[in-house]
Design a protein around this motif. Sequence first.
Motif, mmCIF file in Angstrom:
data_model
loop_
_atom_site.group_PDB
_atom_site.id
_atom_site.type_symbol
_atom_site.label_atom_id
_atom_site.label_comp_id
_atom_site.label_asym_id
_atom_site.label_seq_id
_atom_site.Cartn_x
_atom_site.Cartn_y
_atom_site.Cartn_z
ATOM 1 N N ASP A 13 -1.094 -113.969 9.023
ATOM 2 C CA ASP A 13 -1.050 -113.733 7.592
ATOM 3 C C ASP A 13 -1.445 -114.970 6.786
ATOM 4 O OD1 ASP A 13 1.859 -111.518 7.574
ATOM 5 O OD2 ASP A 13 -0.261 -111.172 7.999
ATOM 6 N N ILE A 14 -1.390 -116.146 7.387
ATOM 7 C CA ILE A 14 -1.659 -117.374 6.642
ATOM 8 C C ILE A 14 -3.096 -117.386 6.153
ATOM 9 C CG2 ILE A 14 -1.731 -119.881 6.751
ATOM 10 C CD1 ILE A 14 0.423 -119.784 8.864
ATOM 11 N N THR A 15 -4.041 -117.140 7.063
ATOM 12 C CA THR A 15 -5.448 -117.153 6.674
ATOM 13 C C THR A 15 -5.714 -116.124 5.582
ATOM 14 O OG1 THR A 15 -6.127 -117.886 8.873
ATOM 15 C CG2 THR A 15 -7.810 -116.866 7.497
ATOM 16 N N GLY A 16 -5.164 -114.935 5.738
ATOM 17 C CA GLY A 16 -5.355 -113.889 4.743
ATOM 18 C C GLY A 16 -4.794 -114.274 3.393
ATOM 19 N N HIS A 17 -3.641 -114.949 3.395
ATOM 20 C CA HIS A 17 -3.047 -115.342 2.125
ATOM 21 C C HIS A 17 -3.874 -116.432 1.456
ATOM 22 C CE1 HIS A 17 0.434 -115.346 -0.625
ATOM 23 N NE2 HIS A 17 0.081 -116.620 -0.824
ATOM 24 N N VAL A 18 -4.389 -117.374 2.242
ATOM 25 C CA VAL A 18 -5.240 -118.416 1.673
ATOM 26 C C VAL A 18 -6.493 -117.800 1.057
ATOM 27 C CG1 VAL A 18 -6.672 -120.432 2.205
ATOM 28 C CG2 VAL A 18 -4.377 -120.264 3.165
ATOM 29 N N GLU A 19 -7.056 -116.799 1.713
ATOM 30 C CA GLU A 19 -8.218 -116.104 1.160
ATOM 31 C C GLU A 19 -7.859 -115.432 -0.170
ATOM 32 O OE1 GLU A 19 -9.325 -113.459 4.252
ATOM 33 O OE2 GLU A 19 -10.379 -114.986 5.430
ATOM 34 N N ASP A 20 -6.651 -114.861 -0.233
ATOM 35 C CA ASP A 20 -6.207 -114.242 -1.486
ATOM 36 C C ASP A 20 -6.076 -115.285 -2.596
ATOM 37 O OD1 ASP A 20 -6.120 -111.752 -0.330
ATOM 38 O OD2 ASP A 20 -3.966 -111.805 0.083
ATOM 39 N N LEU A 21 -5.598 -116.476 -2.238
ATOM 40 C CA LEU A 21 -5.481 -117.547 -3.232
ATOM 41 C C LEU A 21 -6.845 -117.893 -3.816
ATOM 42 C CD1 LEU A 21 -2.948 -120.068 -1.606
ATOM 43 C CD2 LEU A 21 -2.491 -118.289 -3.305
ATOM 44 N N VAL A 22 -7.864 -117.943 -2.958
ATOM 45 C CA VAL A 22 -9.222 -118.244 -3.430
ATOM 46 C C VAL A 22 -9.706 -117.169 -4.385
ATOM 47 C CG1 VAL A 22 -11.623 -118.562 -2.741
ATOM 48 C CG2 VAL A 22 -9.795 -119.544 -1.348
ATOM 49 N N LEU A 23 -9.475 -115.916 -4.035
ATOM 50 C CA LEU A 23 -9.942 -114.805 -4.860
ATOM 51 C C LEU A 23 -9.205 -114.748 -6.195
ATOM 52 C CD1 LEU A 23 -10.259 -112.003 -2.156
ATOM 53 C CD2 LEU A 23 -12.124 -113.223 -3.286
ATOM 54 N N ASN A 24 -7.903 -115.022 -6.164
ATOM 55 C CA ASN A 24 -7.089 -114.891 -7.370
ATOM 56 C C ASN A 24 -7.163 -116.116 -8.273
ATOM 57 O OD1 ASN A 24 -6.192 -112.339 -6.562
ATOM 58 N ND2 ASN A 24 -4.482 -113.193 -5.403
ATOM 59 N N CYS A 25 -7.501 -117.268 -7.707
ATOM 60 C CA CYS A 25 -7.520 -118.490 -8.506
ATOM 61 C C CYS A 25 -8.627 -119.409 -8.001
ATOM 62 C CB CYS A 25 -6.163 -119.187 -8.433
ATOM 63 S SG CYS A 25 -5.913 -120.388 -9.741
ATOM 64 N N PRO A 26 -9.885 -119.110 -8.327
ATOM 65 C CA PRO A 26 -10.997 -119.880 -7.775
ATOM 66 C C PRO A 26 -11.180 -121.266 -8.376
ATOM 67 C CG PRO A 26 -11.809 -118.230 -9.310
ATOM 68 C CD PRO A 26 -10.347 -118.002 -9.180
ATOM 69 N N ASP A 27 -10.501 -121.588 -9.514
ATOM 70 C CA ASP A 27 -10.631 -122.942 -10.050
ATOM 71 C C ASP A 27 -9.759 -123.889 -9.238
ATOM 72 O OD1 ASP A 27 -8.332 -121.625 -11.614
ATOM 73 O OD2 ASP A 27 -8.054 -123.762 -12.036
ATOM 74 N N LEU A 28 -10.184 -125.133 -9.112
ATOM 75 C CA LEU A 28 -9.568 -126.073 -8.177
ATOM 76 C C LEU A 28 -8.104 -126.360 -8.505
ATOM 77 C CD1 LEU A 28 -9.845 -127.938 -5.753
ATOM 78 C CD2 LEU A 28 -10.759 -129.696 -7.280
ATOM 79 N N ALA A 29 -7.794 -126.648 -9.760
ATOM 80 C CA ALA A 29 -6.424 -127.009 -10.131
ATOM 81 C C ALA A 29 -5.451 -125.874 -9.835
ATOM 82 C CB ALA A 29 -6.363 -127.400 -11.602
ATOM 83 N N GLY A 30 -5.806 -124.662 -10.238
ATOM 84 C CA GLY A 30 -4.929 -123.521 -9.995
ATOM 85 C C GLY A 30 -4.774 -123.223 -8.523
ATOM 86 N N PHE A 31 -5.865 -123.348 -7.778
ATOM 87 C CA PHE A 31 -5.811 -123.109 -6.336
ATOM 88 C C PHE A 31 -4.873 -124.101 -5.660
ATOM 89 C CE2 PHE A 31 -7.344 -124.238 -2.077
ATOM 90 C CZ PHE A 31 -7.218 -123.013 -1.435
ATOM 91 N N LEU A 32 -4.965 -125.378 -6.016
ATOM 92 C CA LEU A 32 -4.116 -126.395 -5.386
ATOM 93 C C LEU A 32 -2.642 -126.167 -5.710
ATOM 94 C CD1 LEU A 32 -6.232 -129.640 -5.922
ATOM 95 C CD2 LEU A 32 -6.039 -128.241 -3.851
#
Length: 249
Positions: A13-32
């Motif tokens: 689930d970790i990889t899938g969740h990280v992918e969701d983070l990219v999709l939901n918050c593609p700007d760098l600050a929000g992603f971090l």
Amino acid sequence: MAARLPRTYPAADITGHVEDLVLNCPDLAGFLDDLTAFCADQQAYFSGNVSCGITVLRTSGVPDVAGSDEATHILEATQSTNREGPGLAAALDESMVLVPDLRAEERWPSFIEAAAGQRVLSVLAQPVPLDGVAKAGISFYSLRPHGFGREAIVSAHALAADASKGLRLVLRIAQLREAEHNLRTAMADRSPIDIAVGVIIGQERCTQDIALEWLFRASRSRNMSIRDLAAEIVASAGAAHPTRIHFGE
């Protein structure tokens, strides 16, 4: 440091969740910000109450830092400002840094002082593999000494590996956005520059290439932006004593 409860998670689930983070918050600050909160929750399964911070080093600008809470953000910012700390060392040396008890640590004095202020007693930092010259380190902080055992180290390594996939993608998106912004800025600046080049051609009876070369040289020698210098030339073109660009500048 906010309390976090241990929670069980399937590794897949970790990889899938990280992918969701990219999709939901593609700007760098929000992603971090989202990434550090997520990794702190995952690491809690092995380490109990921990927080997570990350520092990203790029060739352009100051380092990007984030933390799962305000205290951790302060620790990451302290490392970035003073250029020392376990997370920064992990990023630059591309190797794990484990500090079982900060009270016995003599490296990174500014970080040690900041960590004491946040009651942090042990740190585990892992490098985050990235493309090109960019580097990053992800750090986990515990309020107790010897807060990271063998399983916690394995977990942190896995989280860093999965975080790198999303971070590399977000950095590419950020680079494309920065390139687009720079291109738009350059296009906006083009009109006064083109007019200034025309003025120089009329004044000096030279070619366009030579006029543009003189403009670039003059901007460097006068420590002015090309746009500001071009605007000065255009504004003074009809004056009794117009601004002139000479090859010797």
